[in-house]
Design a protein around this motif. Structure first.
Motif, short mmCIF file in Angstrom:
data_model
loop_
_atom_site.label_atom_id
_atom_site.label_comp_id
_atom_site.label_asym_id
_atom_site.label_seq_id
_atom_site.Cartn_x
_atom_site.Cartn_y
_atom_site.Cartn_z
N ILE A 81 1.08 -1.47 0.14
CA ILE A 81 -0.29 -0.37 -0.17
C ILE A 81 0.87 1.49 -0.07
CG2 ILE A 81 -1.81 1.37 1.04
CD1 ILE A 81 -2.77 -1.72 2.22
N GLN A 82 0.65 2.00 -0.93
CA GLN A 82 1.57 3.74 -0.99
C GLN A 82 1.09 3.72 0.13
OE1 GLN A 82 1.24 5.63 -4.86
NE2 GLN A 82 3.53 6.42 -3.84
N GLU A 83 1.99 4.43 0.73
CA GLU A 83 1.61 5.51 2.54
C GLU A 83 2.27 6.87 1.76
OE1 GLU A 83 3.18 3.68 5.31
OE2 GLU A 83 1.21 2.07 5.38
N ALA A 84 2.00 7.31 2.43
CA ALA A 84 2.22 9.54 1.95
C ALA A 84 3.81 9.52 1.94
CB ALA A 84 1.85 10.46 3.27
N ARG A 85 4.54 8.59 2.38
CA ARG A 85 5.93 8.97 2.74
C ARG A 85 6.56 7.98 1.56
NH1 ARG A 85 8.27 5.01 5.57
NH2 ARG A 85 7.32 3.31 6.63
N GLU A 86 6.13 7.42 1.10
CA GLU A 86 6.92 6.22 -0.01
C GLU A 86 5.94 7.00 -1.39
OE1 GLU A 86 6.27 2.20 2.22
OE2 GLU A 86 4.10 2.94 1.11
N LYS A 87 7.60 7.92 -2.13
CA LYS A 87 7.30 8.00 -3.57
C LYS A 87 7.66 7.12 -4.16
CE LYS A 87 8.87 11.69 -1.39
NZ LYS A 87 7.36 12.77 -0.65
N GLY A 88 6.53 7.34 -5.65
CA GLY A 88 7.04 6.77 -6.65
C GLY A 88 7.99 6.81 -7.81
N ILE A 89 8.00 5.58 -8.33
CA ILE A 89 9.46 5.41 -8.81
C ILE A 89 9.03 5.30 -10.91
CG2 ILE A 89 11.48 3.71 -9.33
CD1 ILE A 89 10.26 1.65 -7.36
N ALA A 90 9.70 6.77 -11.18
CA ALA A 90 9.45 7.21 -12.70
C ALA A 90 9.78 5.76 -13.73
CB ALA A 90 10.37 8.74 -13.09
N HIS A 91 9.54 6.29 -14.76
CA HIS A 91 10.44 5.43 -15.84
C HIS A 91 10.35 4.45 -15.74
CE1 HIS A 91 10.96 9.47 -17.00
NE2 HIS A 91 12.08 9.79 -16.05
N VAL A 92 9.52 3.67 -15.38
CA VAL A 92 9.62 1.17 -15.01
C VAL A 92 8.54 1.58 -15.81
CG1 VAL A 92 8.54 -0.28 -13.00
CG2 VAL A 92 9.28 2.10 -12.85
N VAL A 93 8.95 0.13 -16.72
CA VAL A 93 8.36 -0.70 -17.49
C VAL A 93 6.60 -0.76 -17.42
CG1 VAL A 93 8.13 -1.98 -19.90
CG2 VAL A 93 9.71 0.08 -19.57
N VAL A 94 5.35 -1.18 -17.41
CA VAL A 94 4.55 -1.49 -17.10
C VAL A 94 4.08 -2.67 -18.84
CG1 VAL A 94 1.60 -1.28 -16.63
CG2 VAL A 94 3.56 0.23 -15.33
N LEU B 22 -12.11 -14.90 -10.85
CA LEU B 22 -12.37 -13.00 -11.27
C LEU B 22 -11.94 -12.16 -10.25
CD1 LEU B 22 -16.23 -14.26 -10.32
CD2 LEU B 22 -15.59 -13.66 -12.62
N GLN B 23 -11.36 -10.36 -11.73
CA GLN B 23 -10.93 -10.23 -10.77
C GLN B 23 -10.71 -8.49 -11.80
OE1 GLN B 23 -9.38 -7.60 -9.64
NE2 GLN B 23 -7.92 -9.17 -8.19
N SER B 24 -12.37 -7.93 -11.68
CA SER B 24 -12.27 -7.23 -12.73
C SER B 24 -11.55 -5.73 -12.07
CB SER B 24 -13.97 -6.48 -11.78
OG SER B 24 -14.51 -6.85 -10.74
N SER B 25 -10.81 -5.20 -10.97
CA SER B 25 -10.57 -3.77 -10.54
C SER B 25 -10.36 -3.93 -11.51
CB SER B 25 -9.86 -4.28 -9.19
OG SER B 25 -9.05 -3.07 -8.62
N LEU B 26 -10.12 -2.09 -12.11
CA LEU B 26 -8.73 -1.73 -13.08
C LEU B 26 -8.04 -0.13 -12.24
CD1 LEU B 26 -11.93 -0.76 -16.03
CD2 LEU B 26 -10.01 -2.34 -16.11
N ARG B 27 -8.06 -0.12 -10.88
CA ARG B 27 -6.85 0.16 -10.57
C ARG B 27 -5.68 -1.28 -9.97
NH1 ARG B 27 -4.90 5.30 -8.19
NH2 ARG B 27 -3.65 4.75 -7.50
N PHE B 28 -4.30 -0.72 -9.75
CA PHE B 28 -3.36 -1.71 -9.49
C PHE B 28 -2.27 -0.80 -9.57
CE2 PHE B 28 -0.41 -5.20 -11.16
CZ PHE B 28 0.18 -5.10 -9.35
N ASP B 29 -1.56 -0.59 -8.36
CA ASP B 29 -0.74 0.13 -7.34
C ASP B 29 -0.15 -1.48 -7.24
OD1 ASP B 29 -1.86 2.07 -7.58
OD2 ASP B 29 -2.94 1.97 -5.73
N ILE B 30 1.66 -0.65 -7.75
CA ILE B 30 2.94 -1.91 -7.87
C ILE B 30 3.86 -1.49 -6.80
CG2 ILE B 30 4.05 -4.08 -8.82
CD1 ILE B 30 2.70 -2.27 -11.44
#
Length: 529
Positions: A35-48, A112-120
């Motif tokens: 779970i991304q918390e306030a102090r945890e930064k996103g990582i740029a330029h990652v291939v998805v 079954l998995q219908s969520s279109l939100r996926f944080d990695i």
């Protein structure tokens, strides 16, 4: 979103047209809770990727990618990070999109998995790699029942744990090159629990025995595999190299012979797009199940697909292919005769099986079958060590053999002094290149060059004879019928020496250039006609 959109236009492999889009963030998951918390930064330029198209995360780690029913969305793990463990102990870097249940497959297919939100979330590596990178390589564990799962645990996984203790080994990850089980996909959970007990992130590639055999086409043939392990084709970055896992089993819907080696167009599209993001000097290691070289006497791989892969890889200076499937072991070097156009021959290591000969043969005192492979190679597993400059070394570990022999020798124990020297010393060298120089000497005599021969291993032939002569079964399944070996050398033992015992020494340089040696004795005796 301007940065992200520009990245999509730049690196996408195909037009982005789909009914839905998956979105989320890739972030530095400091506490590993997903779970991304306030102090945890996103990582740029990652291939998805969705297995066909790729996008790059923006400066905040955000991404949007089209997704279709049945696709698996995953992130390419960035170097310097680790994937957190999922509930089954396997790396959690993917999510399937399956909004409706369609398959009706025996082993369940996709949940079954219908969520279109996926944080990695990827966990920052608190212990950066020092020295060479090390990887565990398994091929064909191929368990068919609970007894085989026990053999996998006690014969191989326990051995890896002992190696970790002896060498204080720090493996970046392990990989299994397909045939995790033998058609019974319900064994996946028990196999995963044992694999996870090694404490090493583990990446799985499907084999022809990991298929939903009741699938009507290749489209759904790996639904249960994907539900357990995620994408069948993926990339994974480490400091010194990129690992690419490739499903190369094309399923045609007939259990007896319903597959061939090859790639789908979506896989090639992913590769084309992803490889375009890498520099020429990046070390690439490719893992797959079916070998790229053809099986003797049959067409086992689609030529156009092999050539398409070769064309994509040709510009890279450092490439190693790991394959499985054959339950034998050999090293093959592709060149222009097989369509490879790279600057140096392409090394394919066809890795011997964890299960050896399908967990067959006479059991030892611990109740584990001998399971020597049909080419005389003992069952086991490999380690791969990669240097920062692209050099690498490979070691074969015979299961539960701490001495880790690189070969075994076969020769008579006694010969008549003065007899015609027609009796051979055979060297079965498991980790040797086809053109290697193998030599032997007797006592302090001169070194003599041995000849490479293609014939069955004498030790396994003897075991076949013992099985034939037995009046009752010696094992649940007898040892395999010995077949021609690709790494067997022969030399004639001299008989014009003194009566008594003589010592034979063998030496050669293995696939890494390291000298290997072994000894045995034979005795010359007098005899009357």
């Amino acid at each position: 979103m301007q940065t992200l959109c520009a990245a999509i236009v730049l690196v996408c492999a195909a037009p982005l047209a789909a009914a839905e889009s998956m979105h989320g963030r890739v972030f530095a998951d400091a506490n590993g809770n997903g779970i991304q918390e306030a102090r945890e930064k996103g990582i740029a330029h990652v291939v998805v990727s969705n297995g066909r198209d790729i996008v790059l995360t923006d400066t905040q780690g955000a991404y949007v990618i089209p997704v279709e029913t049945g696709q698996v969305v995953f992130a390419v793990k960035p170097a310097g990070f680790a994937a957190r463990r999922g509930v089954n102990g396997m790396p959690a870097f993917w999510q399937a999109y399956q909004p409706t249940r369609e398959s009706g497959l025996k082993f369940g297919g996709l949940d079954l998995q219908s969520s279109l939100r996926f944080d990695i979330g990827f966990v920052p590596d608190v212990k950066p790699v020092s020295g060479p990178s090390r990887v565990l390589v398994f091929a064909d564990p191929q368990t068919k029942n609970a007894a085989d799962v026990g053999y996998y645990r006690d014969d191989v996984v326990a051995d890896v744990k002992q190696l970790q203790k002896r060498q204080k080994s720090n493996f970046l990850f392990g990989t299994s090159l397909g045939d995790i089980v033998n058609d019974d996909l319900s064994l996946y959970p028990s196999m995963n629990a044992i694999t996870a007990s090694m404490g090493v992130p583990w990446l799985h590639i499907p084999g022809n025995h990991d298929i939903d055999m009741d699938a009507s086409s290749d489209l759904h043939a790996l639904d249960t595999f994907r539900n357990t392990y995620g994408p069948d084709t993926f990339a994974w970055n480490e400091r010194d190299f990129t690992y690419i896992g490739l499903d190369d089993v094309i399923w045609t819907g007939a259990p007896s012979s319903g597959y061939t080696g090859g790639f789908r167009q979506d896989q090639l599209a992913f590769l084309r797009a992803y490889l375009a993001t890498l520099p020429d000097d990046r070390m690439l290691i490719l893992g797959m199940h079916i070998p790229l070289f053809e099986a003797e006497g049959r067409d086992s791989f689609r030529d156009a697909d092999r050539q398409a892969l070769f064309d994509l890889l040709a510009r890279f200076k450092h490439v190693l292919v790991l394959s499985a499937h054959n339950h034998t072991q050999q090293h093959v070097f592709h060149d222009r005769s097989s369509g490879w156009q790279g600057s140096t021959p392409l090394h394919e290591y066809n890795v011997g099986a964890v299960c050896g000969a399908f967990w067959s043969g006479v059991k030892d005192a611990q109740g584990i079958p001998d399971t020597t492979m049909a080419d005389g190679t003992p069952n086991g597993w490999a380690t791969l060590e990669i240097q920062r400059d692209g050099r690498y070394s490979l070691v074969w570990h015979a299961a539960r053999d701490a001495a880790q022999p690189a070969m075994h020798l076969s020769a008579p124990h006694a010969l008549r002094r003065g007899a015609y020297p027609a009796w051979g010393l055979y060297v079965n060298a498991y980790m040797v290149a086809p053109g290697a120089k193998v030599e032997f000497k007797v006592d302090d005599g001169a070194w003599k060059t041995m000849q490479r021969v293609r014939r069955p291993d004498p030790n396994l032939l003897a075991e076949n004879a013992r099985d034939d002569a037995a009046l009752s079964l010696r094992a649940y399944d007898r040892s395999p019928e010995a077949q021609n070996v690709e790494h067997l050398w022969r030399g004639a033992l001299p008989t014009q020496l003194a009566l008594g015992t003589h010592t034979v020494t063998v030496r050669y340089a293995d696939i890494n250039g390291a000298m290997q040696s072994a000894q045995r004795t034979y005795e010359l005796q007098d005899a009357a006609p």
